[in-house]
Write a protein that holds these residues in place. Structure first.
Motif, PDB file in Angstrom:
ATOM      1  N   SER A 145       2.163  -6.446  24.941  1.00  0.00           N
ATOM      2  CA  SER A 145       2.015  -7.635  24.084  1.00  0.00           C
ATOM      3  C   SER A 145       0.695  -7.629  23.327  1.00  0.00           C
ATOM      4  N   MET A 146      -0.288  -6.873  23.816  1.00  0.00           N
ATOM      5  CA  MET A 146      -1.575  -6.777  23.140  1.00  0.00           C
ATOM      6  C   MET A 146      -1.461  -6.093  21.783  1.00  0.00           C
ATOM      7  N   LEU A 147      -0.350  -5.379  21.559  1.00  0.00           N
ATOM      8  CA  LEU A 147      -0.158  -4.685  20.286  1.00  0.00           C
ATOM      9  C   LEU A 147       0.585  -5.535  19.260  1.00  0.00           C
ATOM     10  N   LYS A 148       0.974  -6.733  19.629  1.00  0.00           N
ATOM     11  CA  LYS A 148       1.830  -7.536  18.759  1.00  0.00           C
ATOM     12  C   LYS A 148       1.196  -7.744  17.378  1.00  0.00           C
ATOM     13  N   GLY A 149       1.993  -7.435  16.334  1.00  0.00           N
ATOM     14  CA  GLY A 149       1.560  -7.638  14.963  1.00  0.00           C
ATOM     15  C   GLY A 149       0.538  -6.644  14.450  1.00  0.00           C
ATOM     16  N   GLY A 177       8.223  -0.867  19.312  1.00  0.00           N
ATOM     17  CA  GLY A 177       7.978  -2.156  18.686  1.00  0.00           C
ATOM     18  C   GLY A 177       9.231  -3.009  18.634  1.00  0.00           C
ATOM     19  N   PHE A 178      10.368  -2.389  18.353  1.00  0.00           N
ATOM     20  CA  PHE A 178      11.636  -3.119  18.231  1.00  0.00           C
ATOM     21  C   PHE A 178      12.079  -3.712  19.569  1.00  0.00           C
ATOM     22  N   PHE A 179      12.098  -2.894  20.608  1.00  0.00           N
ATOM     23  CA  PHE A 179      12.633  -3.349  21.894  1.00  0.00           C
ATOM     24  C   PHE A 179      11.724  -4.354  22.594  1.00  0.00           C
ATOM     25  N   PHE A 180      10.452  -4.413  22.194  1.00  0.00           N
ATOM     26  CA  PHE A 180       9.533  -5.354  22.840  1.00  0.00           C
ATOM     27  C   PHE A 180       9.023  -6.410  21.867  1.00  0.00           C
ATOM     28  N   ASN A 181       9.732  -6.559  20.747  1.00  0.00           N
ATOM     29  CA  ASN A 181       9.436  -7.628  19.786  1.00  0.00           C
ATOM     30  C   ASN A 181       7.956  -7.670  19.406  1.00  0.00           C
ATOM     31  N   LEU A 182       7.405  -6.502  19.108  1.00  0.00           N
ATOM     32  CA  LEU A 182       5.972  -6.406  18.828  1.00  0.00           C
ATOM     33  C   LEU A 182       5.642  -6.563  17.341  1.00  0.00           C
TER      34      LEU A 182
END
Length: 315
Positions: A143-147, A164-169
């Motif tokens: 989650s630290m990579l989000k966006g 990114g896709f599978f973890f909604n990042l």
């Protein structure tokens, strides 16, 4: 009458004989070498069908090649397969593409520049905690990579997009060159550990190999597998937990069952020869892990071609 019988025999042979073009990868890579091993062991048993090993750009090239009839089968990483199945389920689905065999695993490497702190991150305290951690059991939270923007190149680009896709990042995946001195973003690389580009990054002393939490990741996407990888960092061998993805040999599946016989025969041949492929000193070393998968009956969550029961009965 004899001429008619001869023509009928030739016509029947031309129908049953198939050239199975297999998309692999570059000549120096594992995919191509393992394809050559399969052809070496199975072409005689498949006769009159044959496997023709072809160079390609890897997983995506092989998927596209099966869609446009360039290849009958190809090697594809499991994360790439599931990612494209989600994006285009009509073209990439379990009815049209099936697995002949699972192959080897490759490791996900998440490299973070030391002291990295994204400007617009909402998780600044988490980043500070990650770099200041003393407990080796602490894992990096995706989650630290989000966006954020992450760099990659080659086949690893699609694996980064899939992550990114599978973890909604909502990741911005940027194609970069292999440059350990570019500290502007994290890097995602996929390859068999130890992977030389990763070794080169770690050797600069400017990068951290992030430990990934398999349990948290596997709950969201079950095709990721647990791994522990070893790299020499600062003169010491350091073990880091991460996840891996398996390569799969997949083939086109036809509506008419008789057209799938060659694929089932090839899958059966690989299954029957797995121990010899693993022990043969002239084959790719990754066959040892393929044999372990077969022995443990460890299958992907994707449809498989059925094995030829009559051939197994005569084993």
């Amino acid at each position: 009458m004899k001429i008619k019988l001869l023509l009928l025999t030739l016509f029947t042979s031309s129908i049953s004989a198939q050239t199975l073009n297999m998309g692999t990868g570059g000549e120096s890579g594992n995919y191509y070498q393992m394809g050559q091993d399969i052809a070496s062991y199975c072409n005689t048993e498949l006769s009159p069908s044959t496997v023709n090993i072809m160079q390609s750009g890897g997983s995506i090239s092989n998927l596209v090649g099966m869609q446009n009839k360039q290849y009958s089968l190809g090697m594809v990483q499991e994360d790439v397969l599931f990612y494209n199945a989600k994006r285009d389920p009509k073209k990439v689905n379990r009815n049209r593409l099936k697995v002949l065999t699972g192959l080897h695993e490759e490791s996900i490497h998440l490299l973070i520049p030391k002291g990295y702190q994204p400007k617009d991150s909402k998780n600044k305290s988490m980043w500070s905690k990650f770099f200041g951690k003393k407990d080796p059991s602490l894992k990096f939270e995706l989650s630290m990579l989000k966006g954020q923007t992450v760099g990659s190149w080659g086949g690893s680009l699609v694996s980064a997009e899939a992550l990114g896709f599978f973890f909604n990042l909502n990741l911005k995946v940027k194609e970069v060159t292999d440059n350990p001195n570019d500290l502007s973003q994290p890097i995602v690389l996929v390859g068999g550990a130890p992977y030389k580009p990763v070794q080169d990054y770690l050797a600069t002393g400017k990068w951290t190999l992030a430990p990934l939490d398999f349990r948290a990741i596997n709950q969201q996407a079950s095709f990721y597998l647990p791994q522990s990888i070893n790299y020499q960092i600062g003169g010491k061998v350091v073990s880091t937990s991460t996840v891996g993805v398996r390569a799969l040999l997949i083939g086109k599946s036809y509506r008419k069952k008789s057209r799938n016989e060659a694929m089932s025969n090839l899958a059966t041949c690989i299954y029957q020869n797995a121990v010899d492929l693993a022990d043969d000193p002239d084959t790719n070393p990754n066959w040892a892990s393929v044999y372990d998968y077969i022995e443990d009956d460890d299958q992907s969550d994707w449809s498989y071609f059925p094995l030829n029961e009559s051939k197994l009965a005569n084993q």
